[in-house]
Scaffold this motif. Structure first.
Motif, PDB file in Angstrom:
ATOM      1  N   LEU A  61       6.257  79.484  -1.538  1.00  0.00           N
ATOM      2  CA  LEU A  61       6.464  78.384  -2.477  1.00  0.00           C
ATOM      3  C   LEU A  61       5.623  77.189  -2.047  1.00  0.00           C
ATOM      4  N   GLY A  62       5.110  76.458  -3.029  1.00  0.00           N
ATOM      5  CA  GLY A  62       4.281  75.293  -2.716  1.00  0.00           C
ATOM      6  C   GLY A  62       4.570  74.126  -3.634  1.00  0.00           C
ATOM      7  N   SER A  63       3.604  73.231  -3.733  1.00  0.00           N
ATOM      8  CA  SER A  63       3.783  72.030  -4.545  1.00  0.00           C
ATOM      9  C   SER A  63       3.994  72.369  -6.021  1.00  0.00           C
ATOM     10  N   LYS A  64       3.437  73.508  -6.459  1.00  0.00           N
ATOM     11  CA  LYS A  64       3.629  73.932  -7.845  1.00  0.00           C
ATOM     12  C   LYS A  64       5.095  74.257  -8.127  1.00  0.00           C
ATOM     13  N   ASP A  65       5.848  74.560  -7.066  1.00  0.00           N
ATOM     14  CA  ASP A  65       7.262  74.902  -7.213  1.00  0.00           C
ATOM     15  C   ASP A  65       8.176  73.731  -6.874  1.00  0.00           C
ATOM     16  N   GLY A  66       7.595  72.554  -6.673  1.00  0.00           N
ATOM     17  CA  GLY A  66       8.400  71.377  -6.378  1.00  0.00           C
ATOM     18  C   GLY A  66       8.711  71.178  -4.910  1.00  0.00           C
ATOM     19  N   ILE A  67       8.011  71.897  -4.020  1.00  0.00           N
ATOM     20  CA  ILE A  67       8.250  71.761  -2.586  1.00  0.00           C
ATOM     21  C   ILE A  67       7.557  70.506  -2.067  1.00  0.00           C
ATOM     22  N   GLU A  68       8.236  69.766  -1.194  1.00  0.00           N
ATOM     23  CA  GLU A  68       7.702  68.533  -0.625  1.00  0.00           C
ATOM     24  C   GLU A  68       7.846  68.553   0.893  1.00  0.00           C
ATOM     25  N   LEU A  69       7.092  67.654   1.547  1.00  0.00           N
ATOM     26  CA  LEU A  69       7.169  67.546   3.006  1.00  0.00           C
ATOM     27  C   LEU A  69       8.569  67.151   3.449  1.00  0.00           C
ATOM     28  N   ASN A  70       8.973  67.701   4.613  1.00  0.00           N
ATOM     29  CA  ASN A  70      10.246  67.385   5.263  1.00  0.00           C
ATOM     30  C   ASN A  70      11.477  67.908   4.522  1.00  0.00           C
ATOM     31  N   MET A  71      11.254  68.792   3.528  1.00  0.00           N
ATOM     32  CA  MET A  71      12.406  69.473   2.945  1.00  0.00           C
ATOM     33  C   MET A  71      12.971  70.449   3.979  1.00  0.00           C
ATOM     34  N   VAL A  72      14.265  70.615   3.993  1.00  0.00           N
ATOM     35  CA  VAL A  72      14.929  71.479   4.970  1.00  0.00           C
ATOM     36  C   VAL A  72      14.909  72.923   4.479  1.00  0.00           C
ATOM     37  N   VAL A  73      14.704  73.848   5.424  1.00  0.00           N
ATOM     38  CA  VAL A  73      14.705  75.279   5.128  1.00  0.00           C
ATOM     39  C   VAL A  73      15.832  75.934   5.908  1.00  0.00           C
ATOM     40  N   ILE A  74      16.602  76.783   5.228  1.00  0.00           N
ATOM     41  CA  ILE A  74      17.755  77.437   5.847  1.00  0.00           C
ATOM     42  C   ILE A  74      17.806  78.906   5.455  1.00  0.00           C
ATOM     43  N   THR A  75      18.687  79.658   6.091  1.00  0.00           N
ATOM     44  CA  THR A  75      19.070  80.993   5.645  1.00  0.00           C
ATOM     45  C   THR A  75      20.561  80.961   5.323  1.00  0.00           C
ATOM     46  N   THR A  76      21.104  82.091   4.932  1.00  0.00           N
ATOM     47  CA  THR A  76      22.536  82.132   4.649  1.00  0.00           C
ATOM     48  C   THR A  76      23.356  81.939   5.910  1.00  0.00           C
ATOM     49  N   LYS A  77      22.714  82.079   7.068  1.00  0.00           N
ATOM     50  CA  LYS A  77      23.445  81.939   8.331  1.00  0.00           C
ATOM     51  C   LYS A  77      23.330  80.553   8.940  1.00  0.00           C
ATOM     52  N   GLY A  78      22.171  79.910   8.772  1.00  0.00           N
ATOM     53  CA  GLY A  78      22.032  78.608   9.401  1.00  0.00           C
ATOM     54  C   GLY A  78      20.678  77.971   9.196  1.00  0.00           C
ATOM     55  N   LEU A  79      20.491  76.837   9.861  1.00  0.00           N
ATOM     56  CA  LEU A  79      19.290  76.011   9.740  1.00  0.00           C
ATOM     57  C   LEU A  79      18.071  76.703  10.356  1.00  0.00           C
ATOM     58  N   VAL A  80      16.936  76.618   9.643  1.00  0.00           N
ATOM     59  CA  VAL A  80      15.683  77.208  10.120  1.00  0.00           C
ATOM     60  C   VAL A  80      14.699  76.128  10.567  1.00  0.00           C
ATOM     61  N   GLY A  81      14.435  75.135   9.719  1.00  0.00           N
ATOM     62  CA  GLY A  81      13.475  74.098  10.085  1.00  0.00           C
ATOM     63  C   GLY A  81      13.143  73.184   8.929  1.00  0.00           C
ATOM     64  N   LEU A  82      11.960  72.562   9.015  1.00  0.00           N
ATOM     65  CA  LEU A  82      11.495  71.599   8.018  1.00  0.00           C
ATOM     66  C   LEU A  82      10.135  72.015   7.462  1.00  0.00           C
ATOM     67  N   ILE A  83       9.890  71.659   6.200  1.00  0.00           N
ATOM     68  CA  ILE A  83       8.569  71.861   5.610  1.00  0.00           C
ATOM     69  C   ILE A  83       7.595  70.888   6.280  1.00  0.00           C
ATOM     70  N   SER A  84       6.571  71.437   6.938  1.00  0.00           N
ATOM     71  CA  SER A  84       5.612  70.596   7.666  1.00  0.00           C
ATOM     72  C   SER A  84       4.263  70.489   6.965  1.00  0.00           C
ATOM     73  N   ARG A  85       3.996  71.387   6.026  1.00  0.00           N
ATOM     74  CA  ARG A  85       2.749  71.330   5.266  1.00  0.00           C
ATOM     75  C   ARG A  85       2.982  71.976   3.914  1.00  0.00           C
ATOM     76  N   VAL A  86       2.406  71.365   2.867  1.00  0.00           N
ATOM     77  CA  VAL A  86       2.592  71.882   1.512  1.00  0.00           C
ATOM     78  C   VAL A  86       1.227  72.127   0.871  1.00  0.00           C
ATOM     79  N   ASP A  87       1.002  73.348   0.442  1.00  0.00           N
ATOM     80  CA  ASP A  87      -0.177  73.712  -0.327  1.00  0.00           C
ATOM     81  C   ASP A  87       0.267  74.000  -1.764  1.00  0.00           C
TER      82      ASP A  87
END
Length: 283
Positions: free
Chosen positions: A133-159
């Motif tokens: 997913l990228g900017s075409k899908d509405g993704i922005e910097l520093n958005m949080v990424v998770i799984t159904t189990k827990g926290l994964v990280g942050l969006i650090s670069r968006v193409d």
């Protein structure tokens, strides 16, 4: 040979007419009939064998065709079984994902955008994860990424069509914002608990939560969640489980080691968390 054959046919025909209605044949007639029958069997049996051989070959060809059809059907069945198992697994996974998002939506009104992991770096100094997913899908910097189990990280670069994720196991790495190197956290169901997840120990596979007040109620076995402070990590996202709590370096605060909830070795599907109004969500 032609004349002899014609003569033999004429002789048999004449003999048939001469027999008429007689019930008893003469010995020459018996001899000729027996001789012709003896000769005929040497032609009839091989002819029967040859005819049977061709019939068997035809049957063999039919059996071969049937075997080909059975092999194709078996291959199709194996393929369809694999596809069914994959679809079944995906269906169960999506059901679990849907239940997760609905449960979380009911709590905090976040929007979850599902994404597929396309690659994950094995470099210990750059553990970047790529999603589809990228900017075409509405993704922005520093958005949080998770799984159904827990926290994964942050969006650090968006193409335009892909994005990079900095995992929480890479907290010591350089990031876009110094505030993203620390995760404000608390123990679930313990409002007075507070701490900052600041680093990840690669040798133990544990997160380190520091700046915990001395009288903090956090204890081993507690579930650690994001507190929502600093307007980076939305509140209520599961980080992991407290493995141990010990006194900090200077004796004024405590430090806790946390086992991450997300399985970073088998990331296939993740969610990008979209907070409609971050300022309101973190009040």
């Amino acid at each position: 040979m032609f004349v002899l054959m014609i003569g033999f046919i004429v002789f048999v025909a004449v003999m048939g007419f001469s027999i008429g209605d007689r019930k008893k044949l003469t010995w020459p007639e018996n001899f000729v009939l027996d001789s012709s029958a003896f000769v005929q069997q040497w032609f009839y049996r091989p002819a029967g064998y040859i005819a049977g051989l061709f019939e068997d070959l035809a049957n063999l060809r039919d059996v071969y065709r049937e075997n080909e059809i059975l092999r194709v059907n078996a291959a199709n069945y194996a393929r369809d079984s694999v596809k069914f198992n994959i679809i079944k697994e995906q269906n169960e996974s999506l059901k679990e994902d849907l239940g997760f998002t609905e449960r979380q939506k009911g709590l905090y009104e976040y929007e979850y955008i599902i994404a597929q992991v396309v690659s994950a770096s094995n470099d210990p100094y750059d553990q970047t994860i790529r999603i589809d997913l990228g900017s075409k899908d509405g993704i922005e910097l520093n958005m949080v990424v998770i799984t159904t189990k827990g926290l994964v990280g942050l969006i650090s670069r968006v193409d335009p069509f892909y994005s990079s994720v900095m995992p929480i196991t890479d907290l010591d790495a350089n990031s876009l914002d110094a505030s993203t190197k620390q995760i404000p956290a608390t123990a679930e169901n313990k409002k007075k608990s507070f701490g900052m997840i600041e680093s990840y120990r690669k040798d133990t596979g544990k997160l380190v939560m520091s700046k915990i007040p001395e009288n903090d109620p956090i204890a081993k076995g507690d579930t650690v969640i994001t507190s929502g402070l600093a307007n980076v990590f939305p509140r209520g996202l599961i980080v992991g489980t407290v493995d141990s709590v010990q006194v900090g370096d200077f004796g004024l605060t405590n430090t806790a080691t946390i086992t991450p909830a997300a399985d970073f070795n088998h990331l296939t599907e993740v969610f990008v968390v979209k907070v409609p109004n971050p300022g309101e969500e973190t009040k």
